[in-house]
Motif scaffolding. Structure first.
Motif, short mmCIF file in Angstrom:
data_model
loop_
_atom_site.label_atom_id
_atom_site.label_comp_id
_atom_site.label_asym_id
_atom_site.label_seq_id
_atom_site.Cartn_x
_atom_site.Cartn_y
_atom_site.Cartn_z
N THR A 15 -33.22 -6.80 -25.63
CA THR A 15 -32.14 -7.46 -26.36
C THR A 15 -31.19 -6.39 -26.87
OG1 THR A 15 -33.60 -9.26 -26.99
CG2 THR A 15 -31.62 -8.96 -28.33
N SER A 25 -28.85 -14.41 -29.13
CA SER A 25 -28.97 -13.00 -28.76
C SER A 25 -28.90 -12.90 -27.24
CB SER A 25 -30.29 -12.42 -29.29
OG SER A 25 -31.40 -13.13 -28.80
N TYR A 80 -27.79 -7.53 -28.21
CA TYR A 80 -26.65 -8.12 -28.92
C TYR A 80 -27.10 -9.41 -29.60
CZ TYR A 80 -21.89 -10.01 -29.50
OH TYR A 80 -20.72 -10.51 -30.00
N GLN A 81 -26.63 -9.61 -30.82
CA GLN A 81 -26.89 -10.86 -31.52
C GLN A 81 -25.63 -11.23 -32.28
OE1 GLN A 81 -30.56 -10.98 -33.57
NE2 GLN A 81 -30.27 -13.05 -34.27
#
Length: 88
Positions: free
Chosen positions: A66, A80, A68-69
């Motif tokens: 992951t 995300s 990006y959120q």
């Protein structure tokens, strides 16, 4: 992009056959989000399950994370995104 593909395994198999030996594929998509419901798209992916599908299609060195959120980014829901890398 995989959100819009009904037959993930079929696509992965085709991509594997198209890549040159040692070729690499990168996928950026959303992590699974149960708050999303739409009959034309997946509601994201569980990374471990998607990695397994890539491996079943013969890819190797499959990894994801992951990166990006954000709020209200996936059909007006918080979400995300991950990047997955795999090699032929």
């Amino acid at each position: 992009m995989l959100l819009h593909v009904p037959d993930i395994i079929g696509l992965l198999t085709s991509l594997y056959q198209t890549l040159n030996p040692g070729g690499r594929i990168l996928v950026v998509d959303f992590d699974k989000n149960e708050k999303i419901s739409h009959d034309k798209v997946h509601n994201g992916f569980i990374q471990a399950e998607l990695r397994k599908q890539f491996e079943e299609a013969a890819f190797r060195a499959v990894s994801s994370e992951t990166f990006y959120q954000r709020e209200n980014v996936f059909m007006n829901q918080d979400a995300s995104m991950f990047i997955l890398s795999a090699e032929k």
